[in-house]
Enzyme design. Structure first.
Site, PDB file in Angstrom:
ATOM      1  N   ASP A   1      59.363  56.937  46.938  1.00  0.00           N
ATOM      2  CA  ASP A   1      59.579  56.198  45.693  1.00  0.00           C
ATOM      3  C   ASP A   1      61.058  56.158  45.285  1.00  0.00           C
ATOM      4  OD1 ASP A   1      56.939  55.790  45.770  1.00  0.00           O
ATOM      5  OD2 ASP A   1      56.437  56.888  43.937  1.00  0.00           O
TER       6      ASP A   1
ATOM      7  N   GLU B   1      63.686  56.295  47.117  1.00  0.00           N
ATOM      8  CA  GLU B   1      64.421  55.387  48.013  1.00  0.00           C
ATOM      9  C   GLU B   1      64.165  53.936  47.624  1.00  0.00           C
ATOM     10  OE1 GLU B   1      64.698  56.912  52.468  1.00  0.00           O
ATOM     11  OE2 GLU B   1      62.808  57.478  51.537  1.00  0.00           O
TER      12      GLU B   1
ATOM     13  N   ASP C   1      63.302  52.868  44.648  1.00  0.00           N
ATOM     14  CA  ASP C   1      63.988  52.603  43.373  1.00  0.00           C
ATOM     15  C   ASP C   1      65.465  52.306  43.585  1.00  0.00           C
ATOM     16  OD1 ASP C   1      61.667  52.951  42.064  1.00  0.00           O
ATOM     17  OD2 ASP C   1      62.066  55.022  41.436  1.00  0.00           O
TER      18      ASP C   1
ATOM     19  N   SER D   1      31.273  27.613  41.175  1.00  0.00           N
ATOM     20  CA  SER D   1      30.668  28.945  41.136  1.00  0.00           C
ATOM     21  C   SER D   1      29.653  29.067  42.266  1.00  0.00           C
ATOM     22  CB  SER D   1      30.034  29.189  39.778  1.00  0.00           C
ATOM     23  OG  SER D   1      29.128  28.170  39.517  1.00  0.00           O
ATOM     24  N   LEU D   2      29.034  30.214  42.341  1.00  0.00           N
ATOM     25  CA  LEU D   2      28.094  30.478  43.428  1.00  0.00           C
ATOM     26  C   LEU D   2      26.683  30.576  42.872  1.00  0.00           C
ATOM     27  CD1 LEU D   2      30.032  33.378  45.185  1.00  0.00           C
ATOM     28  CD2 LEU D   2      29.569  31.139  46.172  1.00  0.00           C
TER      29      LEU D   2
ATOM     30  N   GLU E   1      31.265  39.196  52.480  1.00  0.00           N
ATOM     31  CA  GLU E   1      32.331  39.834  51.689  1.00  0.00           C
ATOM     32  C   GLU E   1      31.747  40.517  50.471  1.00  0.00           C
ATOM     33  OE1 GLU E   1      34.537  36.394  50.462  1.00  0.00           O
ATOM     34  OE2 GLU E   1      35.205  35.966  52.490  1.00  0.00           O
TER      35      GLU E   1
ATOM     36  N   LYS F   1      31.332  41.010  46.516  1.00  0.00           N
ATOM     37  CA  LYS F   1      31.515  40.130  45.357  1.00  0.00           C
ATOM     38  C   LYS F   1      32.255  40.942  44.294  1.00  0.00           C
ATOM     39  CE  LYS F   1      29.404  36.698  42.429  1.00  0.00           C
ATOM     40  NZ  LYS F   1      30.116  37.001  41.196  1.00  0.00           N
TER      41      LYS F   1
ATOM     42  N   ASP G   1      34.071  42.163  40.992  1.00  0.00           N
ATOM     43  CA  ASP G   1      33.766  41.969  39.578  1.00  0.00           C
ATOM     44  C   ASP G   1      35.084  41.886  38.813  1.00  0.00           C
ATOM     45  OD1 ASP G   1      32.330  41.647  37.326  1.00  0.00           O
ATOM     46  OD2 ASP G   1      31.567  43.695  37.224  1.00  0.00           O
TER      47      ASP G   1
ATOM     48  N   ARG H   1      40.534  30.520  36.290  1.00  0.00           N
ATOM     49  CA  ARG H   1      39.540  29.521  36.661  1.00  0.00           C
ATOM     50  C   ARG H   1      39.211  28.594  35.484  1.00  0.00           C
ATOM     51  NH1 ARG H   1      33.746  29.592  36.419  1.00  0.00           N
ATOM     52  NH2 ARG H   1      32.897  28.266  38.032  1.00  0.00           N
TER      53      ARG H   1
ATOM     54  N   GLU I   1      40.449  37.052  43.655  1.00  0.00           N
ATOM     55  CA  GLU I   1      40.054  37.730  42.432  1.00  0.00           C
ATOM     56  C   GLU I   1      41.142  38.714  42.004  1.00  0.00           C
ATOM     57  OE1 GLU I   1      36.953  36.609  41.690  1.00  0.00           O
ATOM     58  OE2 GLU I   1      35.941  38.132  40.474  1.00  0.00           O
TER      59      GLU I   1
ATOM     60  N   TYR J   1      42.824  40.237  45.410  1.00  0.00           N
ATOM     61  CA  TYR J   1      42.180  40.109  46.728  1.00  0.00           C
ATOM     62  C   TYR J   1      41.954  38.635  47.016  1.00  0.00           C
ATOM     63  CZ  TYR J   1      41.304  45.084  47.111  1.00  0.00           C
ATOM     64  OH  TYR J   1      41.464  46.434  47.234  1.00  0.00           O
TER      65      TYR J   1
ATOM     66  N   LYS K   1      28.863  33.493  53.313  1.00  0.00           N
ATOM     67  CA  LYS K   1      29.386  32.129  53.492  1.00  0.00           C
ATOM     68  C   LYS K   1      29.150  31.709  54.938  1.00  0.00           C
ATOM     69  CE  LYS K   1      33.064  33.292  50.229  1.00  0.00           C
ATOM     70  NZ  LYS K   1      34.475  33.590  50.011  1.00  0.00           N
TER      71      LYS K   1
ATOM     72  N   LYS L   1      23.153  39.505  44.627  1.00  0.00           N
ATOM     73  CA  LYS L   1      23.566  40.452  43.589  1.00  0.00           C
ATOM     74  C   LYS L   1      22.817  41.777  43.691  1.00  0.00           C
ATOM     75  CE  LYS L   1      25.696  38.963  40.220  1.00  0.00           C
ATOM     76  NZ  LYS L   1      25.762  37.869  39.297  1.00  0.00           N
TER      77      LYS L   1
ATOM     78  N   CYS M   1      12.552  31.687   7.410  1.00  0.00           N
ATOM     79  CA  CYS M   1      13.813  32.063   8.051  1.00  0.00           C
ATOM     80  C   CYS M   1      14.463  33.213   7.278  1.00  0.00           C
ATOM     81  CB  CYS M   1      14.751  30.854   8.084  1.00  0.00           C
ATOM     82  SG  CYS M   1      16.432  31.286   8.570  1.00  0.00           S
TER      83      CYS M   1
ATOM     84  N   CYS N   1      17.751  31.517   5.474  1.00  0.00           N
ATOM     85  CA  CYS N   1      17.735  30.454   4.462  1.00  0.00           C
ATOM     86  C   CYS N   1      16.348  30.240   3.867  1.00  0.00           C
ATOM     87  CB  CYS N   1      18.237  29.144   5.064  1.00  0.00           C
ATOM     88  SG  CYS N   1      17.055  28.383   6.174  1.00  0.00           S
TER      89      CYS N   1
ATOM     90  N   CYS O   1      13.837  27.939  12.935  1.00  0.00           N
ATOM     91  CA  CYS O   1      14.019  27.707  11.507  1.00  0.00           C
ATOM     92  C   CYS O   1      14.110  26.199  11.335  1.00  0.00           C
ATOM     93  CB  CYS O   1      15.309  28.376  11.059  1.00  0.00           C
ATOM     94  SG  CYS O   1      15.963  27.693   9.528  1.00  0.00           S
TER      95      CYS O   1
ATOM     96  N   CYS P   1      20.651  25.637   6.841  1.00  0.00           N
ATOM     97  CA  CYS P   1      20.602  27.082   7.106  1.00  0.00           C
ATOM     98  C   CYS P   1      22.010  27.588   7.421  1.00  0.00           C
ATOM     99  CB  CYS P   1      19.678  27.354   8.282  1.00  0.00           C
ATOM    100  SG  CYS P   1      19.627  29.079   8.780  1.00  0.00           S
TER     101      CYS P   1
HETATM  102  S1  IVH Z   1      33.829  32.349  46.823  1.00  0.00           S
HETATM  103  C1  IVH Z   1      32.838  27.929  46.288  1.00  0.00           C
HETATM  104  N1  IVH Z   1      33.997  34.921  47.298  1.00  0.00           N
HETATM  105  O1  IVH Z   1      32.235  34.772  42.045  1.00  0.00           O
HETATM  106  C2  IVH Z   1      32.729  29.399  46.221  1.00  0.00           C
HETATM  107  N2  IVH Z   1      33.726  34.224  45.043  1.00  0.00           N
HETATM  108  O2  IVH Z   1      30.117  32.805  41.146  1.00  0.00           O
HETATM  109  C3  IVH Z   1      33.819  30.036  45.470  1.00  0.00           C
HETATM  110  N3  IVH Z   1      33.684  36.061  43.421  1.00  0.00           N
HETATM  111  O3  IVH Z   1      34.174  32.585  40.178  1.00  0.00           O
HETATM  112  C4  IVH Z   1      33.737  31.467  45.308  1.00  0.00           C
HETATM  113  N4  IVH Z   1      33.949  37.690  44.877  1.00  0.00           N
HETATM  114  O4  IVH Z   1      35.165  34.852  40.664  1.00  0.00           O
HETATM  115  C5  IVH Z   1      33.846  33.976  46.355  1.00  0.00           C
HETATM  116  N5  IVH Z   1      34.182  37.166  47.889  1.00  0.00           N
HETATM  117  C6  IVH Z   1      34.046  36.215  46.948  1.00  0.00           C
HETATM  118  C7  IVH Z   1      33.927  36.536  45.567  1.00  0.00           C
HETATM  119  C8  IVH Z   1      33.765  35.504  44.646  1.00  0.00           C
HETATM  120  C9  IVH Z   1      33.805  37.388  43.587  1.00  0.00           C
HETATM  121  C10 IVH Z   1      33.469  35.401  42.111  1.00  0.00           C
HETATM  122  C11 IVH Z   1      34.473  34.355  41.768  1.00  0.00           C
HETATM  123  C12 IVH Z   1      33.705  33.139  41.366  1.00  0.00           C
HETATM  124  C13 IVH Z   1      32.332  33.660  41.213  1.00  0.00           C
HETATM  125  C14 IVH Z   1      31.358  32.605  41.673  1.00  0.00           C
END
Ligand code: IVH
Length: 671
Positions: free
Chosen positions: A34, A36, A38, A83-84, A114, A116, A118, A137, A173, A223, A290, A314, A408, A411, A426, A432
């Site tokens: 570290d 070095e 710096d 999204s997935l 891969e 997923k 968080d 996003r 991510e 990543y 994928k 999931k 309700c 209201c 309601c 309301c």
């Molecule tokens: S691929 C078209 N790979 O999951 C597909 N997404 O529900 C694009 N995520 O908004 C996503 N790990 O934030 C992909 N290894 C991974 C992921 C990943 C987390 C998240 C990502 C995306 C959400 C989709």
């Protein structure tokens, strides 16, 4: 030293420092100590301070953050960030694999697999190798430009090695490693600062700092997992080749990324990662599968907002045990009455849970939940916590049983539950105050009119004091009135008035979404805006016209028609327009005079060479329009393999049916 030597020294230091950053943050294999490091860093800093002309945008000294910004600007994604779809059970994964095998007509599919993550999805744009934009996003189409903050993330290369393409968008991510999260909370505790419930919240909070120096002090990690828009990039054959390319270009890729074969390979991977999960340095909530071949990915294409070639498998949501202290009833934006269990606080799924939904009256009965029972509570990701089941019944006195109120609780209007409906509502509508409050909060929310600072506490006061009845009233609010409210200093009143005024300038999609029409979410609002182009046309559209919009079926069309037929709603809309709310009109469709111009197309089935998105884009580029359902107004139905009821309907109505070749020939034809 003479100028050239200084320049060369600076370049050499920059390269060395970035190389050491890479060894440390990506490879986890530092070469130097570290102190070095710096020393090199300080040398570059002082060189740049003495000779500001040597400073470059990609200098590692720029990773420490700069002056605070007033706000983030918007960043439009050149390719939407989708999204997935999720799978929870093995059977759903089996169905996913079967669909792919059938569509591709092969026996065993190769998958890139891969973790997923968080964290938060991010897009990084490199132009001629230089990081020029980093964005969140957002709604998938437009996010926030957080380049300054992302530059502080050490695992994000500020430039790519020689030979970089003209434009390269890398997606992945941003997250906080568990270790860094714990350290951050220890530091926060020491200074009596805010503690974060989990690494995801900490990462989100750090990334959304307007002062990038604060972000620089928070350790974030990036990543890479996907390619976005690119120009001048050599063709890849597979996703795993893309991943290798990322690694070669100094990006951090999860070491758990690998390739497997067939359903057995997928399920095996799921179990392996499930076991390894606790020992990983970051939080994950599942794994992603994928299809590895990029040609196959293209062939499979997209359904609605998610790719058909990928799925997220999931992990089961985390569960915990707690006691029901009471069952309250909440009134939602559309008047829905939801029974909510008030709980003995319990930490589950990364947050402290004090309330959990019981969904509706039938669910309370089915699960047989009473006040005083011990229950299992579940929470996953961003999802609202829910009561899963009773584990130990309580004393169950007569008063412990839940009864849906007949009036309700807010209201006192009558509560109605229509036949066949699970939800009691309601009947007070915007009379309301609970519904009014929710409607206003929705109107002001980030994805709608984006009025910063108009939160729950303020809306409560505005409605309770009868200062605001409809969204249009917001625009007539006097600053002095605001300043006189509880917990409101002059400065914050001025900020809110400014935010309200700023929101006048919006887009048609946001405006439609902000009205809170039942069944009209963000993406439907966007489709409606693109289709109708202005509010008048939308308000005058009949049920049939509405159903011409892709993804709009009878239920949504009915909600829209009902909403606009209500004089009260029309008044709110004219009030908004009179107050100066205006939207950018959608760009006019390109002038085209080919055979497709002005014609209405419906796509059905799978085309051999074009994905649905491609076909749609080409039709639109030629001045045509693509709608979701076949009617007398449809000019052409383009049918591919396994075309269903739409094709039948076309034949019934005598509409011209084209195959892919026919479509391409038509698009080429010029009148
Ligand atoms: S691929 C078209 N790979 O999951 C597909 N997404 O529900 C694009 N995520 O908004 C996503 N790990 O934030 C992909 N290894 C991974 C992921 C990943 C987390 C998240 C990502 C995306 C959400 C989709």
């Amino acid at each position: 030293m003479i100028a050239d030597e200084l320049r060369a020294r600076a370049a050499c230091l920059r390269e060395d420092i970035e190389q050491h950053n890479y060894r440390y943050y990506v490879l986890d294999d530092p070469l130097i100590s570290d102190p070095e490091f710096d020393r090199l860093f300080r040398e570059l800093q002082s060189l740049e301070a003495e000779h500001p002309e040597l400073l470059t945008a990609d200098s590692p000294t720029q990773r420490v953050g700069g002056a605070p910004a007033a706000e983030f600007s918007q960043a439009t994604h050149r390719q939407p960030m989708l999204s997935l779809n999720n799978a929870f059970e093995d059977a759903e994964v089996e169905a996913f694999d079967r669909r792919i095998r059938e569509a591709l007509e092969i026996d065993a599919v190769e998958y890139a697999v891969e973790p997923k993550f968080d964290g938060l999805a991010i897009s990084l744009v490199y132009e001629r190798g230089l990081l020029t934009r980093g964005a969140t996003r957002g709604d998938g189409y437009t996010g926030e430009d957080v380049t300054g903050n992302l530059r502080t993330v050490r695992s994000i290369p500020l430039h790519l090695p020689e030979g970089a393409p003209e434009v390269l968008e890398v997606r992945g991510e941003v997250l906080m490693l568990r270790e860094d999260f714990e350290q951050l909370n220890r530091n926060q505790q020491a200074i009596d600062g805010k503690l974060f419930a989990n690494p995801r919240n900490a990462a989100a909070g750090s990334l959304r700092q307007l002062d990038s120096r604060i972000t620089a002090g928070r350790k974030l990690t990036f990543y890479a997992y996907g390619l976005g828009y690119a120009e001048g990039l050599a063709g890849f054959g597979s996703h795993s080749q893309v991943i290798d390319y990322f690694k070669k270009n100094r990006f951090l890729v999860a070491p758990e990324c690998t390739v497997v074969k067939g359903l057995a390979g997928l399920l095996d991977y799921y179990r392996t990662i499930g076991t390894a999960r606790k020992g990983l340095p970051y939080d994950i909530d599942g794994v992603v599968y994928k299809v590895n071949s990029l040609t196959a990915q293209q062939q499979l294409g997209f359904v609605s907002r998610a790719p058909r070639f990928a799925v997220a498998h999931k992990f089961p949501a985390e569960e915990a045990t707690s006691t029901v202290l009471g069952i309250d009833v909440q009134v939602g934006r559309t008047g829905a009455l939801t029974p909510v269990a008030r709980l003995q606080p319990v930490f589950v799924g990364g947050v402290n849970v004090t309330n959990a939904t019981l969904h509706n009256e039938d669910e309370v009965r089915r699960k047989d939940v009473h006040v005083g029972d011990t229950v299992i509570v579940r929470r996953a990701g961003d999802v609202i916590p829910e009561v899963v089941r009773v584990s130990v019944p309580g004393p169950r006195r007569a008063e412990d049983r839940f009864e849906m109120p007949v009036r309700c609780p807010v209201c006192e209007s009558q509560v109605v539950r229509s036949e066949g409906e699970a939800i009691a509502r309601c009947s007070g509508g915007l009379y309301c105050s609970a519904q009014r409050k929710q409607a206003l909060l929705h109107f002001a929310s980030r994805r709608a009119m984006d009025i910063e600072g108009l939160g729950e506490r303020l809306v409560d006061q505005l409605v309770d004091l009868d200062l605001v009845r409809t969204p249009a009233d917001l625009y007539a609010l006097a600053e002095e009135k605001l300043a006189a409210l509880d917990r409101m200093a002059e400065k914050s009143a001025a900020n809110i008035t400014a935010a309200i005024s700023k929101s006048k300038n919006t887009t048609l999609a946001r405006l439609i979404y902000s009205l809170g029409i039942r069944n009209v979410g963000e993406s439907t609002a966007r489709d409606l805006a693109a289709h109708f182009g202005n509010l008048d046309a939308l308000m005058q559209a009949g049920i049939d016209d509405l159903q011409q919009v892709s993804d709009v079926g009878p239920v949504v069309a009915e909600s829209l028609a009902q909403f606009f037929s209500e004089p009260h709603n029309r008044e709110v809309i004219s009030g908004l327009l009179a107050a100066g709310v205006h939207y950018e009109t959608a760009a006019p469709r390109p002038v085209a005079n080919g055979a497709a111009a002005g014609r209405i197309f419906v796509l059905t089935g799978t085309l051999p060479g074009l994905t649905r998105d491609d076909a749609k884009a080409r039709i639109e580029a030629a001045g045509g329009r693509v709608t979701g359902s076949v009617s007398k107004k449809t000019d052409f139905v383009v049918a591919g393999a396994e075309a269903g009821s739409k094709l039948e309907k076309a034949l019934e109505l005598g509409i011209t049916v084209l195959d892919e070749q026919g479509l391409l020939a038509l698009l080429d034809k010029n009148d």
